[in-house]
Write a protein that holds these residues in place. Structure first.
Motif, PDB file in Angstrom:
ATOM      1  N   SER A 320       0.658  -1.491  -0.154  1.00 15.90           N
ATOM      2  CA  SER A 320       0.253  -0.197  -0.213  1.00 15.90           C
ATOM      3  C   SER A 320       0.841   1.224  -0.183  1.00 15.90           C
ATOM      4  N   THR A 341      -5.414   9.084   1.417  1.00 22.90           N
ATOM      5  CA  THR A 341      -6.262   7.689   0.529  1.00 22.90           C
ATOM      6  C   THR A 341      -5.394   6.720   0.719  1.00 22.90           C
ATOM      7  N   HIS A 343      -4.037   2.887  -1.058  1.00 24.73           N
ATOM      8  CA  HIS A 343      -3.758   2.601  -2.210  1.00 24.73           C
ATOM      9  C   HIS A 343      -2.740   2.004  -2.276  1.00 24.73           C
ATOM     10  N   PRO A 344      -3.193   0.173  -2.459  1.00 28.59           N
ATOM     11  CA  PRO A 344      -4.528  -0.558  -2.957  1.00 28.59           C
ATOM     12  C   PRO A 344      -4.512  -0.976  -1.184  1.00 28.59           C
ATOM     13  N   SER A 380     -11.544   0.388  -4.987  1.00 26.76           N
ATOM     14  CA  SER A 380     -11.017  -0.340  -4.932  1.00 26.76           C
ATOM     15  C   SER A 380      -9.569   0.168  -3.212  1.00 26.76           C
ATOM     16  N   GLU A 381      -9.874   1.339  -3.204  1.00 26.63           N
ATOM     17  CA  GLU A 381      -8.707   2.291  -2.212  1.00 26.63           C
ATOM     18  C   GLU A 381     -10.009   3.001  -1.273  1.00 26.63           C
TER      19      GLU A 381
END
Lengths: 398, 122
Positions: A320, A341, A343-344, A380-381
């Motif tokens: 990530s 955020t 991700h992922p 997905s995030e």
């Protein structure tokens, strides 16, 4: 005391007075159930006449007469008086001097006074008002109804003023009590923080000692596990600080100041360096566009951001990447949007599980932290975002 | 790692024995001579015998806080540098520390390497 209780003397004459005009209803309706008026006049006959007239206007009025300023002072020291009608020229006192000396029974205020005089002038009228008199009448032009009205107003105004003073005094006391309690709570918070953070420091420091090889060589695996432990200590520290801050009672002092959000973000990310390293997660920040300085409580902002980054870190694995972004909010004018955020990230279900029960119960992908409303996006995030207004001053808002 | 001067004397004033021990171990590993006092009252006595080059002071302690200890140390040696460590992060503490001339202010749990650098530079 040579004063006469004229209300008793004239009571016997009530039947004779029945042909006299009825009391003015509007005035008598405004009188409290019992009003004591002290009439101070060396002219006893004039005083009798005036007292009689006032009683005709309102039979509930009790008029007490004093011949001299000294008698008036002695009476008010021993008896409650609602209003004083005061001849300016007394044998022993200047009537204007007496105004300030005639105190209420609880000594918290002066008794409202009305000056009447045979020897008046415009200058005396002005002096009387400056000295604190509620009103001023020339005896020669004295209409009893006007005097009665003036007494009503003086008594009512005094009552309201005293009520306001008492309320202000009570509010002042409540504020002092609040500040005392606030100080006690502050000391309790300090004590709580000290008791929690001190042993935590020991744990972290001994973990660091071993990691730094001071207790002898360690294996890679041991180092990895200890790095996790050190990261957990950091997380616990943030949680303790958040808990201490959240127990704060609202302070009278505002901590809002103009801040550079980029600097606050960098300072916050610095706290996660070790934790992220131990998990193998990269954390970075970026700015999109020109971000103005905004008025925020820096401590609160960093606290909220810290908690969101911790959420994101919990939802991340070694693959990530966590990005903290500042941008001018595309959907809201005059706002800076802050987003975190990961991700992922893990599955939506796992992501949701990292939110507290309170946050999940909100029902929508929104929850509040401090003064901020956090929007969450799961796909997905994992993304958390909130807006910071650029041109509002919380201190000035109603 | 930079070696400090031989036998630089560091006085630790810290009421928590675990933190005090952790600091002693780290400082000793770096070659410092270390003495510890566990409260504000004994700090002055230890300092008189030990003559530290730098003092590491906890702020919240029984019998008097770190600011009191700093005053007493300054009375012995006006040029002695001192560094505060504290579990409380109130801004007014940091301001007060700066006002009386502290050379460092660290919140617990502190980053060990940063604290070591501050002691080295003092």
């Amino acid at each position: 005391m040579s004063n006469l209780d004229l209300s008793q003397e004239t009571a016997a004459q009530d039947s004779a007075l029945s042909t006299v005009s009825e009391p003015v209803a509007s005035e008598s309706a405004n009188w409290p159930s019992r009003t004591t008026v002290l009439l101070v006049d060396a002219d006893v006959e004039a005083g009798k006449t005036l007292a009689k007239t006032l009683r005709e206007i309102n039979p509930r009025l009790e008029v007490v007469h004093a011949d001299t300023g000294r008698e008036a002072l002695d009476y008010t020291e021993a008896h409650p008086v609602d209003c004083v009608i005061l001849e300016y020229a007394l044998p022993d006192y200047d009537g204007l001097c007496l105004i300030d000396m005639l105190r209420s029974a609880d000594d918290l205020s002066i008794v409202p006074s009305i000056i009447i005089t045979d020897h008046g002038s415009e200058a005396l009228a002005v002096d009387a008002i400056h000295a604190g008199a509620s009103d001023y009448f020339r005896k020669a032009h004295l209409a009893p109804e006007m005097l009665a009205k003036s007494v009503t107003h003086a008594v009512e105004r005094n009552r309201l003023t005293r009520a306001l003073s008492m309320q202000k005094h009570q509010l002042g006391q409540q504020l002092l009590d609040f500040e005392r309690r606030n100080e006690i709570h502050r000391l309790q918070r300090e004590e709580m923080a000290h008791r929690l953070l001190t042993p935590l420091s020991s744990v972290q420091e001994f973990v660091s000692l071993v990691l730094d090889g001071i207790a002898g060589p360690i294996s890679d695996q041991q180092g990895k596990y200890l790095a996790y432990a050190r990261g957990a200590c950091q997380s616990l520290r943030h949680s303790i600080e958040a808990m201490v801050v959240s127990t704060q009672i609202g302070s009278a002092t505002s901590n809002y100041q103009y801040c550079d959000l980029d600097r606050l973000v960098d300072e916050t990310l610095g706290d996660f360096e070790l934790d992220a390293q131990s998990k193998g997660v990269q954390i970075a920040s970026t700015i999109d566009g020109e971000i103005p300085e905004v008025r925020v409580d820096a401590q609160e902002f960093k606290q909220v951001l810290r908690q969101l980054i911790q959420h994101a870190l919990n939802a991340s694995n070694e693959a990530s990447y966590i990005l903290v972004m500042l941008e001018v909010d595309p959907s809201l004018a005059h706002n800076v949007r802050v987003s975190v955020t990961a991700h992922p990230s893990l599955s939506e279900q796992m992501n949701r599980s990292y939110l507290s029960a309170t946050e999940r119960k909100a029902g929508r992908e929104m929850f509040s932290k401090g003064n901020y409303l956090i929007e969450t996006r799961f796909d997905s995030e994992l993304q958390f975002s909130f807006s910071v207004p650029t041109n509002s001053n919380p201190d000035e808002e109603g | 790692m930079t070696q400090p001067e031989a036998e630089k004397h560091v006085l630790i004033v810290e009421d928590d024995p675990a933190i005090a021990r952790a600091l002693e171990l780290r400082l000793s590993a770096r070659g410092y001579a270390v003495k510890t006092a566990f409260d504000a009252v004994s700090a002055a006595t230890v300092a008189r015998r030990f003559t530290p080059d730098v003092a590491l002071l906890d702020i919240s302690m029984p019998g008097g806080d770190g600011f009191l200890v700093a005053e007493r140390l300054q009375a012995m040696n006006a040029n002695m540098p001192f560094i505060f460590i504290t579990a409380n992060s109130w801004p007014e503490l940091r301001e007060r520390a700066e006002a009386i001339g502290a050379t460092g202010f660290f919140e617990k749990p502190f980053v060990a390497e940063e604290l070591m650098q501050a002691i080295e530079a003092a």
